[in-house]
Design a protein around this motif. Sequence first.
Motif, mmCIF file in Angstrom:
data_model
loop_
_atom_site.group_PDB
_atom_site.id
_atom_site.type_symbol
_atom_site.label_atom_id
_atom_site.label_comp_id
_atom_site.label_asym_id
_atom_site.label_seq_id
_atom_site.Cartn_x
_atom_site.Cartn_y
_atom_site.Cartn_z
ATOM 1 N N UNK A 85 -13.155 57.132 63.044
ATOM 2 C CA UNK A 85 -14.162 56.345 63.754
ATOM 3 C C UNK A 85 -14.578 55.180 62.857
ATOM 4 N N UNK A 86 -14.753 54.029 63.456
ATOM 5 C CA UNK A 86 -15.166 52.848 62.708
ATOM 6 C C UNK A 86 -16.426 52.252 63.315
ATOM 7 N N UNK A 87 -17.178 51.551 62.481
ATOM 8 C CA UNK A 87 -18.309 50.775 62.946
ATOM 9 C C UNK A 87 -17.907 49.305 62.979
ATOM 10 N N UNK A 88 -18.238 48.621 64.049
ATOM 11 C CA UNK A 88 -17.929 47.193 64.187
ATOM 12 C C UNK A 88 -19.243 46.436 64.299
ATOM 13 N N UNK A 89 -19.407 45.437 63.447
ATOM 14 C CA UNK A 89 -20.596 44.587 63.500
ATOM 15 C C UNK A 89 -20.161 43.134 63.541
ATOM 16 N N UNK A 90 -20.408 42.469 64.666
ATOM 17 C CA UNK A 90 -20.136 41.032 64.749
ATOM 18 C C UNK A 90 -21.255 40.323 63.993
#
Length: 211
Positions: free
Chosen positions: A87-92
């Motif tokens: 699982x990854x976290x994505x932050x624009x």
Amino acid sequence: MTVPALVCFAALALAGCSDDDSDSSAADPESGTSEEAAPEPESEPEAAEEESPAAAPKEVEVTPPGTKLKIGEQAVVPYDRAGATGHIGITVTGVSDVDKAAFDAALGENGDADITPFCVEYTIENADGSDLGGSYPPDLVGTTADGGETGATVFGADVEGCAEGVAPDEFAEAGASYETKRLQGAGPGAAVAGASYEEDDYEDKPIVWTP
């Protein structure tokens, strides 16, 4: 007769003392004779240090499809690419302008004078501690300020200052992160101001980041 009897007794007593001294000297470590020392037990070889098993990935809460976020907020999604799962976290983190001449040169024959280039900037975080070393980031798609389509989509192109990053080899601990970028474009009258995640379960209901 009394004296010889006493002498004999004394002699016997002396002989008895002599025997006792002889026995004790044989057992005495300081005497001329020594007993053979028992061999010391062989020491057991030290057990080889066992490597501690890798920690199991922790449970995380996944962001539901269709979630609307602001730039700077994080979404957590499943990751499954080229055998790497987790699982990854994505932050624009932002959107910046790109030099048009550099963009046209990068696209070559696929270039379009009507496309205005932009660079979507985002951070990828290891959310659950899975081994994702060397993995590639997800491909985000540029959106307008209200989350709509920009009229153009760019695939597989990099320019100086807007190139895709790759996870480091040691990207295997929860909380580890790296920065990456995605070259995108907008048609006439539009601009890229946000981004969306549209992979796998999010294809029909993407996660969208807007200003």
